[in-house]
Design an enzyme around this catalytic site. Structure first.
Site, PDB file in Angstrom:
ATOM      1  N   TYR A 108       0.841  -1.204   0.000  1.00  0.00           N
ATOM      2  CA  TYR A 108       0.000   0.000   0.000  1.00  0.00           C
ATOM      3  C   TYR A 108       0.879   1.258   0.000  1.00  0.00           C
ATOM      4  O   TYR A 108       0.577   2.235  -0.661  1.00  0.00           O
ATOM      5  CB  TYR A 108      -0.904  -0.011   1.238  1.00  0.00           C
ATOM      6  CG  TYR A 108      -1.947   1.075   1.226  1.00  0.00           C
ATOM      7  CD1 TYR A 108      -3.219   0.819   0.727  1.00  0.00           C
ATOM      8  CD2 TYR A 108      -1.671   2.345   1.714  1.00  0.00           C
ATOM      9  CE1 TYR A 108      -4.189   1.810   0.710  1.00  0.00           C
ATOM     10  CE2 TYR A 108      -2.625   3.344   1.695  1.00  0.00           C
ATOM     11  CZ  TYR A 108      -3.891   3.083   1.200  1.00  0.00           C
ATOM     12  OH  TYR A 108      -4.841   4.068   1.184  1.00  0.00           O
ATOM     13  N   PHE A 113      -8.165  19.951 -23.421  1.00  0.00           N
ATOM     14  CA  PHE A 113      -8.895  18.705 -23.642  1.00  0.00           C
ATOM     15  C   PHE A 113     -10.164  18.738 -22.767  1.00  0.00           C
ATOM     16  O   PHE A 113     -10.188  19.404 -21.733  1.00  0.00           O
ATOM     17  CB  PHE A 113      -8.021  17.484 -23.294  1.00  0.00           C
ATOM     18  CG  PHE A 113      -8.754  16.197 -23.516  1.00  0.00           C
ATOM     19  CD1 PHE A 113      -9.093  15.806 -24.794  1.00  0.00           C
ATOM     20  CD2 PHE A 113      -9.180  15.414 -22.453  1.00  0.00           C
ATOM     21  CE1 PHE A 113      -9.826  14.643 -25.006  1.00  0.00           C
ATOM     22  CE2 PHE A 113      -9.903  14.246 -22.658  1.00  0.00           C
ATOM     23  CZ  PHE A 113     -10.232  13.865 -23.944  1.00  0.00           C
ATOM     24  N   ASP A 114     -11.211  18.003 -23.164  1.00  0.00           N
ATOM     25  CA  ASP A 114     -12.530  18.089 -22.482  1.00  0.00           C
ATOM     26  C   ASP A 114     -12.452  17.882 -20.968  1.00  0.00           C
ATOM     27  O   ASP A 114     -13.092  18.586 -20.211  1.00  0.00           O
ATOM     28  CB  ASP A 114     -13.570  17.059 -22.947  1.00  0.00           C
ATOM     29  CG  ASP A 114     -13.346  16.481 -24.311  1.00  0.00           C
ATOM     30  OD1 ASP A 114     -12.574  17.055 -25.088  1.00  0.00           O
ATOM     31  OD2 ASP A 114     -13.953  15.438 -24.588  1.00  0.00           O
ATOM     32  N   HIS A 116     -22.547  13.340 -25.489  1.00  0.00           N
ATOM     33  CA  HIS A 116     -22.093  12.502 -26.603  1.00  0.00           C
ATOM     34  C   HIS A 116     -21.925  11.028 -26.212  1.00  0.00           C
ATOM     35  O   HIS A 116     -22.041  10.147 -27.046  1.00  0.00           O
ATOM     36  CB  HIS A 116     -20.795  13.048 -27.201  1.00  0.00           C
ATOM     37  CG  HIS A 116     -19.691  13.236 -26.201  1.00  0.00           C
ATOM     38  ND1 HIS A 116     -19.719  14.236 -25.261  1.00  0.00           N
ATOM     39  CD2 HIS A 116     -18.556  12.547 -25.974  1.00  0.00           C
ATOM     40  CE1 HIS A 116     -18.640  14.156 -24.516  1.00  0.00           C
ATOM     41  NE2 HIS A 116     -17.915  13.142 -24.919  1.00  0.00           N
ATOM     42  N   ASP A 150       0.195  19.541 -20.378  1.00  0.00           N
ATOM     43  CA  ASP A 150      -0.731  18.412 -20.482  1.00  0.00           C
ATOM     44  C   ASP A 150      -0.108  17.524 -21.550  1.00  0.00           C
ATOM     45  O   ASP A 150      -0.324  17.704 -22.740  1.00  0.00           O
ATOM     46  CB  ASP A 150      -2.123  18.909 -20.871  1.00  0.00           C
ATOM     47  CG  ASP A 150      -3.102  17.752 -21.057  1.00  0.00           C
ATOM     48  OD1 ASP A 150      -2.691  16.582 -20.898  1.00  0.00           O
ATOM     49  OD2 ASP A 150      -4.272  18.019 -21.379  1.00  0.00           O
TER      50      ASP A 150
HETATM   51  N1  F0G Z   1      -5.354  15.395 -21.784  1.00  0.00           N
HETATM   52  C1  F0G Z   1      -5.389  15.059 -23.074  1.00  0.00           C
HETATM   53  C2  F0G Z   1      -4.653  15.889 -24.082  1.00  0.00           C
HETATM   54  C3  F0G Z   1      -6.117  13.924 -23.477  1.00  0.00           C
HETATM   55  O1  F0G Z   1      -6.156  13.600 -24.780  1.00  0.00           O
HETATM   56  C4  F0G Z   1      -6.791  13.156 -22.504  1.00  0.00           C
HETATM   57  C5  F0G Z   1      -7.570  11.982 -22.879  1.00  0.00           C
HETATM   58  C6  F0G Z   1      -6.722  13.572 -21.152  1.00  0.00           C
HETATM   59  C7  F0G Z   1      -5.982  14.702 -20.827  1.00  0.00           C
HETATM   60  C8  F0G Z   1      -7.433  12.819 -20.055  1.00  0.00           C
HETATM   61  O2  F0G Z   1      -6.803  11.650 -19.789  1.00  0.00           O
HETATM   62  O3  F0G Z   1      -8.484   9.894 -20.395  1.00  0.00           O
HETATM   63  O4  F0G Z   1      -6.463   9.349 -19.032  1.00  0.00           O
HETATM   64  O5  F0G Z   1      -8.297  10.665 -18.050  1.00  0.00           O
HETATM   65  N2  F0G Z   1      -7.915  11.711 -24.071  1.00  0.00           N
HETATM   66  C9  F0G Z   1      -8.636  10.540 -24.534  1.00  0.00           C
HETATM   67  C10 F0G Z   1      -8.983  10.692 -25.990  1.00  0.00           C
HETATM   68  C11 F0G Z   1      -9.775  10.102 -23.681  1.00  0.00           C
HETATM   69  O6  F0G Z   1      -9.738   9.831 -26.501  1.00  0.00           O
HETATM   70  O7  F0G Z   1      -8.510  11.605 -26.655  1.00  0.00           O
HETATM   71  P1  F0G Z   1      -7.563  10.312 -19.298  1.00  0.00           P
END
Ligand code: F0G
Length: 460
Positions: free
Chosen positions: A72, A125-126, A451, A216
């Site tokens: 752990y 990113f979203d 989506h 990022d």
């Molecule tokens: N930052 C970027 C640039 C990403 O493309 C993603 C994830 C994340 C952060 C988040 O990371 O999924 O490990 O929590 N992108 C995926 C995609 C989901 O399909 O482009 P995560």
């Protein structure tokens, strides 16, 4: 194929895939509410939904899994991972997280020190945007105009618009900017790279204004490889050196290791040298992800990641990886299909606004083309357009995306050039019958992140 890199590995284990009949595909898509996210993986022949966690591990990684120390606290696996990450980044403080968004939920709130703060990124990113908003701040995107001109070659379409960045900082006040996020590569722009020159300009602006700089870096190795390929002065540097030069510019590195970590699950937080900030994040990680030496991962996951991070910097791997995308892009362009050109790091982004101009944005052109491609060949792409953007929180109107992209995302070390050739053939067939593609209307729409779960029917 003399123009493309040779594969630097051979296949040792196979996973059978099969193509169900066209009648079955039509039926399955209807049952899935015309939303490829709702399809079962077994009904998909070639899965291009994402490159996240969908790649193949090497035999070295599978062997490393067996050495996982599941303690752990203070696991040996953690120290092996820490050593590799320190070595690549030069950063002092490392914590694993269960994936990219896990790293985001730990670090981003710690940077939002007061109400009405902003983050600025080339394009968030979203999930990054979501964590910025959950932390009470707002996300501003600041990418170069060239990003939206899909047809013209420009080597670094992921770049920041630096004059605009300065304008935003002046307008909002430097004290209100919680951080500047370098998203490398720039996923939402088509996996497009950011140049070293641009990152240096951005960091000079950030330093002058005392704004923290975050990377990022889900696809930082691919970005570094593009710099080697396309930027003057970097041809003779190794990708590892270029990556190090990139990390030297920033303060904090967040990573979804499911991409350039070559693992199926995992994330990373690395902090250059700010011990107080690291301690704050250490407190925050415990209730959210787990004890700081495992952060939501099993010991064996950390061992696989330690090996994967090294493999993703191998230049013969990167040459083949990037050329897989270029190969698919070249075939599609030769067949007349409009794409974001040049192709970027992890996917071909198909410009569906140009393929089905008869479908308005609020009938989701790229979702309609994605469905047509599934029916044509059992291929599952993903929509990156107005469906993904959602509705304006105030007016509740559908927001119109700058581009109606369909993303053909290539998992790492998973498909061969033959698979990609098949994808191109199917999409060219769809393109040649594009007049028959119909728009979509909702039969179910969830209030957030619609989506993933939305259901539709075609508009007859
Ligand atoms: N930052 C970027 C640039 C990403 O493309 C993603 C994830 C994340 C952060 C988040 O990371 O999924 O490990 O929590 N992108 C995926 C995609 C989901 O399909 O482009 P995560």
């Amino acid at each position: 194929m003399p123009n493309y890199a040779r594969p630097p590995y051979r296949i040792k284990m196979v996973e059978p895939i099969s193509l169900i009949t066209k009648e079955e595909r039509i039926e399955r898509l209807k049952e899935a509410g015309y939303n490829p996210f709702r399809l079962k993986s077994e009904d998909v022949y070639i899965d291009l939904l994402t490159d996240s966690g969908t790649g193949a591990m090497s035999h070295f990684q599978w062997a490393a899994l067996m050495q996982g120390d599941e303690a752990y606290a203070g696991s040996r696996s953690f120290y092996r991972l820490e050593k590799v990450v320190k070595n690549i980044t030069g950063y002092k403080y490392i914590m694993p997280a269960h994936q990219g968004r896990g790293a985001e939920q730990v670090v981003i709130p710690e940077l939002v020190k007061k109400p009405n703060m902003y983050f600025i990124s080339n394009i968030h990113f979203d999930t990054t945007r979501a964590h910025v908003e959950i932390a009470g701040a707002r996300a501003i995107d600041c990418v170069v105009e060239e990003c939206f001109d899909t047809e013209t070659y420009y080597p670094f379409k992921g770049n920041f618009d630096v004059p605009k960045l300065i304008e935003i900082i002046n307008e909002k006040g430097a004290e209100n900017i919680a951080g500047i996020i370098l998203t490398i590569t720039n996923n939402s722009a088509g996996g497009q790279p950011v140049s070293m020159e641009n990152m240096k300009e951005v960091t000079m602006v950030a330093r002058a204004n005392r704004i923290p700089i975050l990377i990022d870096g889900a696809r930082y190795a691919e970005n570094s490889y593009f710099i080697k390929l396309r930027e003057d002065g970097y041809q003779n540097k190794s990708v590892r050196e270029i990556a190090r030069e990139t990390f030297d510019l920033a303060d904090i590195f967040l990573m979804s290791a499911k991409k350039d970590g070559l693992v199926n699950i995992g994330g990373l937080i690395a902090i250059k040298d700010d011990e107080d900030f690291f301690k704050q994040c250490q407190i925050n990680i415990v209730p959210k992800e787990g004890f700081p030496t495992y952060g939501g991962l099993a010991g064996r996951d950390m061992d696989a990641l330690a090996v994967g991070l090294e493999e993703a910097l191998d230049e013969s791997y990167l040459a083949y990886r990037i050329d897989e995308i270029r190969y698919l892009g070249d075939l599609l362009r030769a067949g007349g299909v409009p794409i974001q050109y040049p192709t970027g790091g992890h996917a071909v982004f198909v410009d569906c606004g140009k393929i089905v101009p008869h479908i308005p944005y609020d009938q989701f052109p790229a979702q309609a083309v994605s469905n047509a491609l599934y029916i044509e060949g059992g291929i599952r792409p993903v929509e990156i357009g107005s469906l993904l953007l959602g509705r304006d929180p105030d007016t509740k109107e559908n927001i119109k995306a700058d581009k109606e992209f369909m993303r053909l995302t290539i998992p790492r070390r998973t498909y061969t050039f033959e698979h990609l050739h098949y994808v191109a053939e199917c999409l060219i067939n769809v393109y040649n019958n594009r007049d028959k593609i119909k728009g979509l209307k909702f039969t179910y729409e969830s209030p957030i992140l619609r989506h993933f779960t939305a259901e539709f029917e075609p508009i007859e």
